[in-house]
Design an enzyme around this catalytic site. Structure first.
Site, PDB file in Angstrom:
ATOM      1  CG  HIS A 264      -1.771   1.123   1.484  1.00 40.44           C
ATOM      2  ND1 HIS A 264      -3.103   1.180   1.167  1.00 40.44           N
ATOM      3  CD2 HIS A 264      -1.529   2.394   1.839  1.00 40.44           C
ATOM      4  CE1 HIS A 264      -3.583   2.307   1.330  1.00 40.44           C
ATOM      5  NE2 HIS A 264      -2.767   3.255   1.808  1.00 40.44           N
ATOM      6  CD  GLU A 265       1.820   3.425   3.561  1.00 41.21           C
ATOM      7  OE1 GLU A 265       2.053   4.743   3.030  1.00 41.21           O
ATOM      8  OE2 GLU A 265       0.692   3.206   4.211  1.00 41.21           O
ATOM      9  CG  HIS A 268       0.161   6.061  -0.706  1.00 46.25           C
ATOM     10  ND1 HIS A 268      -0.898   6.371  -1.427  1.00 46.25           N
ATOM     11  CD2 HIS A 268      -0.289   5.535   0.015  1.00 46.25           C
ATOM     12  CE1 HIS A 268      -1.972   6.397  -0.581  1.00 46.25           C
ATOM     13  NE2 HIS A 268      -1.387   5.549   0.261  1.00 46.25           N
ATOM     14  CE1 TYR A 279      -3.717   9.862   0.178  1.00 47.78           C
ATOM     15  CE2 TYR A 279      -3.446  11.340   2.183  1.00 47.78           C
ATOM     16  CZ  TYR A 279      -3.448  10.170   1.690  1.00 47.78           C
ATOM     17  OH  TYR A 279      -3.784   9.005   2.451  1.00 47.78           O
ATOM     18  CD  GLU A 288      -5.216   5.942   1.269  1.00 50.18           C
ATOM     19  OE1 GLU A 288      -5.394   4.776   1.337  1.00 50.18           O
ATOM     20  OE2 GLU A 288      -4.282   6.564   1.544  1.00 50.18           O
ATOM     21  CG  ASP A 349     -15.957  17.468  -2.511  1.00 52.77           C
ATOM     22  OD1 ASP A 349     -15.233  16.455  -3.084  1.00 52.77           O
ATOM     23  OD2 ASP A 349     -16.274  18.417  -3.134  1.00 52.77           O
ATOM     24  CG  HIS A 354      -7.709   6.173   4.751  1.00 50.95           C
ATOM     25  ND1 HIS A 354      -7.035   7.462   4.883  1.00 50.95           N
ATOM     26  CD2 HIS A 354      -6.379   5.621   4.268  1.00 50.95           C
ATOM     27  CE1 HIS A 354      -5.895   7.682   4.787  1.00 50.95           C
ATOM     28  NE2 HIS A 354      -5.331   6.619   4.451  1.00 50.95           N
TER      29      HIS A 354
END
Lengths: 449, 108
Positions: A264-265, A268, A279, A288, A349, A354
């Site tokens: 996941h990281e 990014h 982001y 995400e 918004d 996440h």
């Protein structure tokens, strides 16, 4: 109008470099850059190549070249007059209405480098040619590599550091504890991160022919033991950072220990170097979601799991209460209080990124299930191409639906099973996937940072 | 003095908040807080120390700290994140994170 010979790269580079050397004072250098480059955008695809996006030497606006360059997201160096700094960005941006991209170096130069150059020159040349092919209208980096029949000297380079519980950003990456070729440290977090980042590298390299996060073999830097009892892991734009967990909310050693968290990281990072999705808002939710989709895909790939055998959970066993951080098959049901959404009608918004990411996660899960087999073989490829070559920083869920639909058609056949799998999946999240307007990416865009 | 602290974001997108009334704390702890507030130059910090939305970073914690004097005359709020936090504010945030953790679990 100044004419610059297109095929005379050395000549052009020589002018700039020698002029900068002669005019040694900063002031003069600034003036020169202003004259030569502004409002131009200079990007370095490799040390050998200097490509200039300039009003002086570029084709007419709104050519297909420009459309594609926006999808490619080259790395740009923009000179800022106010701060006297060069800012490296991934959005080749200029407010010049005539901006385009020019190829100063002919392709045979790189072909020569591939045959005769050193390993590093060869890698750079292959990379540059791949990008060039993309820009010149060849559809994808993947096909570009296959066309060349060569692969870059892909080699993983990892470095793990220990922050020794410091939370001070300026102390990152911390004390060096492990790098390529060194032995186990005996610190399970450092060793797990080292091994997992290697698996993630291998996944991107073997499945998508990607050479590290930036596709140029960048070193994977990870820091463990960030802050004290820190319930988190993050990507700071340059490296991965892992906390210990606290056994209150997050179990200790899980953040650094789980392959899907590292996946996941690191995704990014890939997003950062490609679509560079903002982001915040829908782009943030999509950013995400990309990290979750590839995180789960990497875990499935490493376990050689089919879509039916997989749990579709992110961060399984990480939380003290609850099954996982997120459930892709059932967004909003991972732990007590989980509020992740799975339908676009529920999007707002002001949601955390996440929370809204559930829309993309659910679409990916459904599309994979619709096709069956291994997630990374078909739908994973569609998502990879969409994130790295189609989306842009402000893209939203509708853009993701449209581009995944289009890419699925291009890769596996228009109106085929895979394309239908994708549109059926998005439909269940409340979105009607349609052919994207590829020209929508065309047009001057100014990014101020 | 009242302190309002909120941590949000992170890989889980969960928050943790706490309100501290320093009148309820032992004098040694109040002194510790005052020392951290002074050494961080808290009242001189800009109210927003956050990064641009497109710098590529992700999953970092975001922090909001508000200090308010008892009579409400002096109030200052600072928003920052793991990535943009000035070094001198780190000990104060570490303290607030620890305090918040003692009292509240992470939640949506």
């Amino acid at each position: 109008m100044v004419w610059i010979p297109k095929n005379c790269y050395c000549f052009y580079r020589l002018i700039i470099i020698s002029a900068l050397c002669v005019l040694n004072s900063r002031k003069k250098e600034q003036q020169l850059r202003k004259h030569v480059c502004l409002p131009t955008c200079v990007w370095f695809a490799s040390a050998e190549v200097l490509q200039i996006q300039s009003r002086m030497s570029c084709p007419a606006p709104n050519t297909p070249t420009r459309t594609l360059i926006r999808n490619v997201r080259p790395i740009c160096s923009m000179y800022n007059e106010n701060t006297s700094e060069n800012t490296v960005t991934r959005n080749c941006v200029t407010d010049s209405p005539n901006a385009g991209i020019c190829f100063i170096v002919p392709a045979h130069y790189f072909e020569h480098k591939i045959k005769e150059g050193s390993a590093e020159q060869r890698d750079r040349a292959i990379y540059t040619l791949k990008i060039s092919q993309l820009i010149r209208g060849q559809r994808m980096a993947l096909s570009g590599v296959q066309t060349l029949g060569l692969s870059a000297h892909a080699k993983v380079r990892r470095e793990v550091y220990d922050m020794q519980n410091s939370q001070t950003q300026t102390e990152l990456p911390g004390k060096s504890v492990r790098q390529e070729g060194s032995k186990d440290t005996g610190d399970q977090d450092a060793d797990n991160v080292f091994n997992n980042s290697g698996t993630v590298y291998k996944f991107y390299n073997e499945v998508f022919k990607r050479n590290s996060l930036n596709n140029r073999g960048m070193t994977l830097v990870s820091s463990v033991h960030f802050a004290r009892d820190y319930d988190n892991a993050y990507w700071n734009g340059r490296q991965m950072v892992y906390g210990d967990g606290d056994d209150i909310d997050f179990k200790k050693h899980k953040l650094a220990g789980l392959l899907d968290v590292t996946g996941h990281e690191m995704t990014h990072g890939v997003t950062n170097f490609t679509s560079n999705l903002d982001y915040v808002g829908e782009s943030g939710g999509l950013n995400e979601s990309m990290s979750d989709c590839f995180g789960v895909m990497i875990a499935q790939w490493a376990a050689n799991q089919t879509v039916d055998a997989a749990s579709w959970l992110i961060g399984e066993g990480l939380m003290m209460e609850g099954e996982a951080l997120r459930s892709m098959k059932d967004p909003g049901k991972a732990y007590p209080g989980d509020d992740q959404i799975k339908n676009y009608k529920d999007y707002r918004d002001d949601m955390d990124v996440h929370t809204s990411s559930g829309i993309g996660n659910y679409a990916f899960y459904l599309a994979c299930k619709n096709v069956g087999g291994h997630s990374w073989e078909k739908i994973g490829k569609v998502w990879y191409i969409t994130n790295t070559a189609r989306l842009k920083h402000g893209s939203g869920f509708q853009d993701a639906a449209n581009h995944t639909f289009d890419v699925a058609g291009s890769l596996f056949g228009e109106g085929g099973t895979e394309q239908k799998a994708v549109s059926d999946a998005w439909k269940k999240t409340g979105l009607e996937a349609k052919k994207p307007d590829l020209l929508a990416n065309v047009g001057p865009r100014v990014v101020r940072r | 003095m009242k302190i309002f602290f909120e941590q949000s974001g992170g890989i889980a997108g969960l928050s943790r908040k706490i309100t501290i009334d320093t009148n309820s704390l032992p004098p040694s702890e109040v002194q510790e807080i005052e020392s951290m507030v002074n050494s961080s130059n808290f009242y001189e910090l800009p109210s927003t120390i956050t990064q641009p939305k497109s710098n590529g970073a992700a999953d970092y914690f975001k922090y909001k700290i508000t200090l308010e004097s008892d009579n409400g005359s002096n109030k200052h709020k600072v928003q920052t994140s793991d990535i943009t936090m000035p070094s001198q504010l780190t000990p104060f945030i570490a303290y607030l994170r620890r305090k918040a953790k003692e009292h509240n679990r992470l939640s949506k």
